[in-house]
Motif scaffolding. Structure first.
Motif, PDB file in Angstrom:
ATOM      1  N   GLY A 287       0.846  -1.184   0.000  1.00 33.81           N
ATOM      2  CA  GLY A 287       0.000   0.000   0.000  1.00 33.81           C
ATOM      3  C   GLY A 287       0.884   1.238   0.000  1.00 33.81           C
ATOM      4  N   TRP A 288       0.254   2.402  -0.194  1.00 31.88           N
ATOM      5  CA  TRP A 288       0.997   3.668  -0.195  1.00 31.88           C
ATOM      6  C   TRP A 288       0.616   4.506   1.017  1.00 31.88           C
ATOM      7  N   MET A 289       1.589   5.205   1.541  1.00 29.01           N
ATOM      8  CA  MET A 289       1.375   6.008   2.742  1.00 29.01           C
ATOM      9  C   MET A 289       2.037   7.362   2.517  1.00 29.01           C
ATOM     10  N   GLU A 290       1.293   8.442   2.801  1.00 27.07           N
ATOM     11  CA  GLU A 290       1.840   9.778   2.576  1.00 27.07           C
ATOM     12  C   GLU A 290       2.868  10.092   3.661  1.00 27.07           C
ATOM     13  N   VAL A 291       4.078  10.502   3.275  1.00 25.20           N
ATOM     14  CA  VAL A 291       5.093  10.842   4.272  1.00 25.20           C
ATOM     15  C   VAL A 291       5.602  12.282   4.189  1.00 25.20           C
ATOM     16  N   LEU A 292       5.447  12.932   3.041  1.00 22.58           N
ATOM     17  CA  LEU A 292       6.008  14.283   2.892  1.00 22.58           C
ATOM     18  C   LEU A 292       5.131  15.129   1.986  1.00 22.58           C
ATOM     19  N   GLY A 293       5.142  16.443   2.228  1.00 12.96           N
ATOM     20  CA  GLY A 293       4.612  17.385   1.265  1.00 12.96           C
ATOM     21  C   GLY A 293       5.783  18.169   0.701  1.00 12.96           C
ATOM     22  N   SER A 294       5.690  18.564  -0.578  1.00  8.63           N
ATOM     23  CA  SER A 294       6.853  19.232  -1.166  1.00  8.63           C
ATOM     24  C   SER A 294       6.461  19.967  -2.438  1.00  8.63           C
ATOM     25  N   GLY A 295       7.427  20.562  -3.068  1.00  8.69           N
ATOM     26  CA  GLY A 295       7.175  21.229  -4.339  1.00  8.69           C
ATOM     27  C   GLY A 295       8.285  22.191  -4.687  1.00  8.69           C
ATOM     28  N   MET A 296       8.127  22.815  -5.855  1.00  8.92           N
ATOM     29  CA  MET A 296       9.059  23.863  -6.266  1.00  8.92           C
ATOM     30  C   MET A 296       8.596  25.159  -5.615  1.00  8.92           C
ATOM     31  N   VAL A 297       9.545  25.879  -5.014  1.00  7.35           N
ATOM     32  CA  VAL A 297       9.174  27.073  -4.246  1.00  7.35           C
ATOM     33  C   VAL A 297       8.460  28.081  -5.156  1.00  7.35           C
ATOM     34  N   ASN A 298       7.305  28.525  -4.731  1.00  6.14           N
ATOM     35  CA  ASN A 298       6.502  29.507  -5.471  1.00  6.14           C
ATOM     36  C   ASN A 298       7.328  30.782  -5.720  1.00  6.14           C
ATOM     37  N   ARG A 299       7.246  31.302  -6.940  1.00  6.95           N
ATOM     38  CA  ARG A 299       7.989  32.531  -7.308  1.00  6.95           C
ATOM     39  C   ARG A 299       7.754  33.660  -6.315  1.00  6.95           C
ATOM     40  N   LYS A 300       6.490  33.765  -5.848  1.00  8.70           N
ATOM     41  CA  LYS A 300       6.169  34.861  -4.918  1.00  8.70           C
ATOM     42  C   LYS A 300       6.927  34.696  -3.606  1.00  8.70           C
ATOM     43  N   VAL A 301       7.096  33.443  -3.179  1.00  3.13           N
ATOM     44  CA  VAL A 301       7.804  33.183  -1.912  1.00  3.13           C
ATOM     45  C   VAL A 301       9.287  33.521  -2.068  1.00  3.13           C
ATOM     46  N   ILE A 302       9.855  33.231  -3.241  1.00  5.18           N
ATOM     47  CA  ILE A 302      11.260  33.584  -3.495  1.00  5.18           C
ATOM     48  C   ILE A 302      11.425  35.113  -3.443  1.00  5.18           C
ATOM     49  N   GLU A 303      10.423  35.815  -3.992  1.00  3.56           N
ATOM     50  CA  GLU A 303      10.463  37.285  -3.927  1.00  3.56           C
ATOM     51  C   GLU A 303      10.348  37.798  -2.492  1.00  3.56           C
ATOM     52  N   PHE A 304       9.414  37.211  -1.724  1.00  2.72           N
ATOM     53  CA  PHE A 304       9.278  37.607  -0.312  1.00  2.72           C
ATOM     54  C   PHE A 304      10.591  37.324   0.449  1.00  2.72           C
ATOM     55  N   GLY A 305      11.351  36.345  -0.015  1.00  2.00           N
ATOM     56  CA  GLY A 305      12.643  36.016   0.604  1.00  2.00           C
ATOM     57  C   GLY A 305      13.751  36.960   0.136  1.00  2.00           C
ATOM     58  N   GLY A 306      13.390  37.943  -0.701  1.00  2.00           N
ATOM     59  CA  GLY A 306      14.350  38.958  -1.117  1.00  2.00           C
ATOM     60  C   GLY A 306      15.208  38.531  -2.309  1.00  2.00           C
ATOM     61  N   LEU A 307      14.770  37.508  -3.052  1.00  2.00           N
ATOM     62  CA  LEU A 307      15.566  37.013  -4.183  1.00  2.00           C
ATOM     63  C   LEU A 307      14.782  37.163  -5.497  1.00  2.00           C
ATOM     64  N   ASP A 308      15.533  37.173  -6.599  1.00  2.00           N
ATOM     65  CA  ASP A 308      14.925  37.311  -7.924  1.00  2.00           C
ATOM     66  C   ASP A 308      14.570  35.914  -8.447  1.00  2.00           C
ATOM     67  N   PRO A 309      13.276  35.624  -8.619  1.00  2.00           N
ATOM     68  CA  PRO A 309      12.867  34.268  -9.037  1.00  2.00           C
ATOM     69  C   PRO A 309      13.282  33.923 -10.476  1.00  2.00           C
ATOM     70  N   ASP A 310      13.666  34.938 -11.259  1.00  2.00           N
ATOM     71  CA  ASP A 310      14.171  34.610 -12.597  1.00  2.00           C
ATOM     72  C   ASP A 310      15.618  34.127 -12.525  1.00  2.00           C
ATOM     73  N   GLU A 311      16.271  34.447 -11.389  1.00  2.00           N
ATOM     74  CA  GLU A 311      17.669  34.022 -11.235  1.00  2.00           C
ATOM     75  C   GLU A 311      17.763  32.751 -10.383  1.00  2.00           C
ATOM     76  N   TRP A 312      16.922  32.686  -9.338  1.00  2.00           N
ATOM     77  CA  TRP A 312      17.006  31.584  -8.377  1.00  2.00           C
ATOM     78  C   TRP A 312      15.739  30.737  -8.347  1.00  2.00           C
ATOM     79  N   GLN A 313      15.928  29.412  -8.335  1.00  2.00           N
ATOM     80  CA  GLN A 313      14.808  28.500  -8.188  1.00  2.00           C
ATOM     81  C   GLN A 313      15.076  27.624  -6.957  1.00  2.00           C
ATOM     82  N   GLY A 314      14.055  26.888  -6.567  1.00  2.00           N
ATOM     83  CA  GLY A 314      14.297  26.022  -5.418  1.00  2.00           C
ATOM     84  C   GLY A 314      13.207  25.012  -5.211  1.00  2.00           C
ATOM     85  N   PHE A 315      13.511  24.047  -4.347  1.00  2.00           N
ATOM     86  CA  PHE A 315      12.446  23.138  -3.916  1.00  2.00           C
ATOM     87  C   PHE A 315      12.393  23.151  -2.396  1.00  2.00           C
TER      88      PHE A 315
END
Ligand code: 2NL
Length: 366
Positions: A287-315
């Motif tokens: 069977g399958w069991m959920e263990v983590l939530g994740s994703g590519m960091v939203n562009r808006k969150v990268i901006e709120f973090g003071g970084l340029d989302p066209d230059e920096w990406q993340g997960f």
């Protein structure tokens, strides 16, 4: 002076026969005390002629010497015999086991946090921390959770009655994400961190406690994509569960702070009715069991973090430490984690020296 010779002989033999220090003392008084016979003889010297004194004096003094010496020796012998007897009676058995001192243990949550730090340190992640009392900008706004987001409601979040110096609402952080926002702002990019710690939600039932532990991870760099996320989580889960046959299933999901968002399930196998992590969840008894939530960091969150989302990406990813501990070490009641019952801690706790290492095995128990 026959009298002297006889009294001396009697006294010496009485001393030899004395069996206690008190008996020796009694003899001393009878011979050398004020009323003793030796003292009487010494006094009698005063009434003698010089010739008598010359001949009797040395004898009397010799008698006093020999009696004094015999008393001292006998007293010493009796005292050392008494000491010997005491030492023989009071022996300490050094082979007896020492009394058992109460021993503390490392809480499974602390142990699992140490295991996680060890595993992620090996992949180049630093451990970041931040305040548990947060403001709503770091906890919600910077994570793309608008004023209308349901998690902001009073019935989900513990708010303080006052606002902070900037006029922001104060609250107990509901996730460790604000630590990552603070790290982005203060350290910039590139960034590889995990943020483990206590978080709070107004929630209490058999599977939810108002305080629980979360760990989140964040990677910010150039050209980061979903492949990096998948490899990192797979490598982490293999090391944590100490198995090579870990199979992941990524499902599309939604979080405001990631786009796209991915929920991560791990395959388990039913063995004697128990879920054992490992193998494909699609297998016969799996069977399958959920263990983590994740994703590519939203562009808006990268901006709120003071970084340029066209230059920096993340997960980013997040999961519950308490649940990971339950899964790995087989506890079935979350509430017991925070009851502070020493019997529970004695059973599920870890030895202070069971330090997780990658070479020794992160989950080695003594
Ligand atoms: C879950 C899901 C998640 C994150 C946490 C995150 C943090 C920043 C930016 C973007 Cl600063 N994302 N954290 C992302 C996805 C999921 O947690 O189930 N937690 C218990």
């Amino acid at each position: 002076m026959e009298n002297l010779d006889q009294q001396q002989a009697e006294t010496l033999s009485a001393i030899a026969e004395a069996s206690t220090p008190d008996a020796v003392e009694a003899i001393r008084v009878s011979a050398l005390g004020k009323q003793g016979w030796v003292s009487a003889l010494l006094k009698s010297l005063g009434g003698m002629t010089p010739e008598q004194r010359q001949s009797e004096g040395p004898k009397i003094h010799a008698a006093r010497e020999s009696v004094t010496l015999a008393l001292t020796e006998r007293k010493g012998a009796l005292e050392s015999a008494a000491l010997e007897a005491r030492l023989a009676a009071e022996t300490v058995d050094l082979s007896l086991p020492a009394p058992q001192l109460p021993k503390g243990s490392v809480h499974p949550v602390s142990q699992v946090m140490d295991e996680l730090a060890e595993i992620f340190a090996d992949m180049g992640f630093a451990v970041a921390s931040g305040p548990e009392i947060e403001d709503d900008w770091h906890n919600f706004t910077a994570l793309n959770m608008p004023e209308t987001h349901p998690a902001r409601a009073m019935h989900d979040t513990f708010y303080f009655p006052d606002k902070d110096a900037e006029g922001r609402d104060m609250l107990l952080r509901t996730h460790t994400s604000p630590v990552q926002i603070r790290s982005m702002i203060s350290q910039g990019a590139p960034l590889r961190i995990i943020a483990p710690g206590r978080v709070y939600r107004s929630d209490s039932d058999a599977t939810h406690t108002p305080m629980f532990h979360q760990i989140e991870g964040l990677v910010i760099d150039k050209g980061i994509h979903l492949g990096h996320l998948k490899w990192t989580l797979e490598t982490f889960l293999k090391a944590f569960f100490e198995r090579d046959d870990i199979v992941l299933r990524l499902r599309p999901s939604y979080f405001p702070f990631t786009e796209p968002s991915v929920e991560v399930d791990v395959g388990y196998t039913l063995i004697n009715g128990k879920r054992v992590v490992g193998g494909s969840g699609d297998a016969e008894n799996g069977g399958w069991m959920e263990v983590l939530g994740s994703g590519m960091v939203n562009r808006k969150v990268i901006e709120f973090g003071g970084l340029d989302p066209d230059e920096w990406q993340g997960f980013a990813f997040g999961t519950g430490v308490d649940r990971l501990a339950m899964l790995k070490y087989g506890m079935d009641d979350l509430r017991a984690f925070f009851d502070g019952d020493v019997r529970w801690l004695g059973h599920y706790g870890f030895g202070a020296l069971d330090v997780p290492t990658l070479s020794g095995g992160v989950g080695v128990r003594s």
